[in-house]
Scaffold this active site. Structure first.
Site, PDB file in Angstrom:
ATOM      1  N   PHE A 113       6.669   1.831  -4.138  1.00  0.00           N
ATOM      2  CA  PHE A 113       8.048   2.009  -3.686  1.00  0.00           C
ATOM      3  C   PHE A 113       8.625   3.389  -3.983  1.00  0.00           C
ATOM      4  O   PHE A 113       9.679   3.745  -3.457  1.00  0.00           O
ATOM      5  CB  PHE A 113       8.975   0.933  -4.271  1.00  0.00           C
ATOM      6  CG  PHE A 113       8.693  -0.449  -3.782  1.00  0.00           C
ATOM      7  CD1 PHE A 113       9.080  -0.859  -2.516  1.00  0.00           C
ATOM      8  CD2 PHE A 113       8.001  -1.357  -4.589  1.00  0.00           C
ATOM      9  CE1 PHE A 113       8.797  -2.135  -2.058  1.00  0.00           C
ATOM     10  CE2 PHE A 113       7.720  -2.646  -4.130  1.00  0.00           C
ATOM     11  CZ  PHE A 113       8.117  -3.035  -2.862  1.00  0.00           C
ATOM     12  N   ASP A 140       0.845  -1.182   0.000  1.00  0.00           N
ATOM     13  CA  ASP A 140       0.000   0.000   0.000  1.00  0.00           C
ATOM     14  C   ASP A 140       0.887   1.240   0.000  1.00  0.00           C
ATOM     15  O   ASP A 140       2.105   1.142   0.203  1.00  0.00           O
ATOM     16  CB  ASP A 140      -1.002  -0.002   1.165  1.00  0.00           C
ATOM     17  CG  ASP A 140      -0.351  -0.011   2.529  1.00  0.00           C
ATOM     18  OD1 ASP A 140       0.877  -0.247   2.609  1.00  0.00           O
ATOM     19  OD2 ASP A 140      -1.059   0.210   3.521  1.00  0.00           O
ATOM     20  N   TYR A 179       2.930   4.651   0.967  1.00  0.00           N
ATOM     21  CA  TYR A 179       3.586   5.086   2.191  1.00  0.00           C
ATOM     22  C   TYR A 179       2.600   5.895   3.034  1.00  0.00           C
ATOM     23  O   TYR A 179       1.924   6.793   2.512  1.00  0.00           O
ATOM     24  CB  TYR A 179       4.810   5.939   1.867  1.00  0.00           C
ATOM     25  CG  TYR A 179       5.915   5.192   1.156  1.00  0.00           C
ATOM     26  CD1 TYR A 179       6.608   4.161   1.791  1.00  0.00           C
ATOM     27  CD2 TYR A 179       6.278   5.520  -0.147  1.00  0.00           C
ATOM     28  CE1 TYR A 179       7.633   3.480   1.143  1.00  0.00           C
ATOM     29  CE2 TYR A 179       7.306   4.854  -0.803  1.00  0.00           C
ATOM     30  CZ  TYR A 179       7.973   3.826  -0.153  1.00  0.00           C
ATOM     31  OH  TYR A 179       8.988   3.158  -0.795  1.00  0.00           O
ATOM     32  N   HIS A 201      10.745  -9.400   0.734  1.00  0.00           N
ATOM     33  CA  HIS A 201      10.460  -7.970   0.615  1.00  0.00           C
ATOM     34  C   HIS A 201      11.726  -7.175   0.925  1.00  0.00           C
ATOM     35  O   HIS A 201      12.502  -7.558   1.808  1.00  0.00           O
ATOM     36  CB  HIS A 201       9.336  -7.592   1.590  1.00  0.00           C
ATOM     37  CG  HIS A 201       8.735  -6.257   1.299  1.00  0.00           C
ATOM     38  ND1 HIS A 201       9.312  -5.082   1.743  1.00  0.00           N
ATOM     39  CD2 HIS A 201       7.615  -5.904   0.622  1.00  0.00           C
ATOM     40  CE1 HIS A 201       8.560  -4.066   1.342  1.00  0.00           C
ATOM     41  NE2 HIS A 201       7.539  -4.532   0.655  1.00  0.00           N
TER      42      HIS A 201
END
Length: 254
Positions: A83, A70, A72, A197
């Protein structure tokens, strides 16, 4: 009536036309509208950036799909691209997310050089769909919109892209992104790359680490992506502006 559809580029509206007449889409619109009326000033990214990933990467140009979770939830970071953060946030700033630091580290390990900043819009403009599985979030509350209905929208994109195109690269980093792999149709027609991740918590800690302990190597996904694109007569991704093109040789951890 929700105006979410008006924020989506025309090519994506046509591409997903079946989904936009579905009950899932209507439920998402209703839920988002209700949430926005109650907490609009606390929702990120700004409304005009909700579908930024689709705006910067037209349907016809998608070559790579990078799934995030989702946006930031810290102030000033979300820009509608998984990202990615605004370019004016310094690499050494405390605001600079650990995930992006490790992405930058992996690029350096693979020999591409270092990002100038955390704005990945240049990836999006080359065909990398930077797609979060929830397109909005409340400030300060991670995953706060994960049950809003965005997942149905993302599933529709994944299914339609994977069934209508061949030789796409899917970058699935972490268990959350990998949970969407089941929606990739005709998986044998695509290149699916999995790793942990890149966040500070999980980057080294799985059987498929994003970066090897001690920074002795990486999963090599950026080079593997370009190798796949080259093999299918497509332009490679220039991951670093002004950087070098790398023919990366995977290193095993020592």
């Amino acid at each position: 009536m929700s105006n979410l559809l008006s924020l989506i580029p025309n090519d994506w509206q046509v591409f997903l036309s079946d989904y936009f007449v579905s009950r899932d889409w209507q439920q998402l619109c209703d839920a988002f509208d209700q949430e926005y009326q109650m907490r609009g000033q606390f929702i990120r990214p700004d409304k005009e950036l909700l579908f930024n990933a689709l705006k910067l990467t037209p349907v016809s140009e998608v070559k790579v799909i990078l799934l995030g979770q989702d946006p930031y939830h810290s102030p000033g970071l979300a820009q509608g691209l998984a990202f990615s953060i605004p370019r004016d946030i310094a690499l050494r700033s405390k605001q600079f997310p650990s995930s992006l630091r490790n992405i930058n580290k992996a690029l350096q390990i693979e020999g591409f050089g270092s990002l100038e900043n955390g704005d990945l819009s240049h990836w999006a403009k080359q065909g990398v769909l930077l797609l979060n599985t929830a397109l909005s979030v409340r400030l300060g509350e991670t995953c706060s919109h994960s049950q809003l209905g965005w997942a149905s929208f993302v599933r529709a994109i994944i299914k339609k892209l994977s069934s209508s195109q061949k030789h796409l690269v899917w970058l699935l980093w972490g268990s959350h992104a990998q949970s969407f792999e089941e929606y990739i149709c005709n998986a044998n027609n695509h290149c699916i790359l999995r790793a942990s991740h890149p966040s500070g918590l999980g980057v080294y800690k799985t059987m498929q680490p994003f970066i090897f302990p001690g920074d002795q190597g990486s999963c090599g996904h950026f080079s593997k992506t370009n190798k796949h694109l080259t093999a299918h007569q497509q332009n490679t991704i220039k991951w670093v502006v002004g950087g070098v093109e790398s023919e990366f040789v995977l290193r095993s951890p020592k």
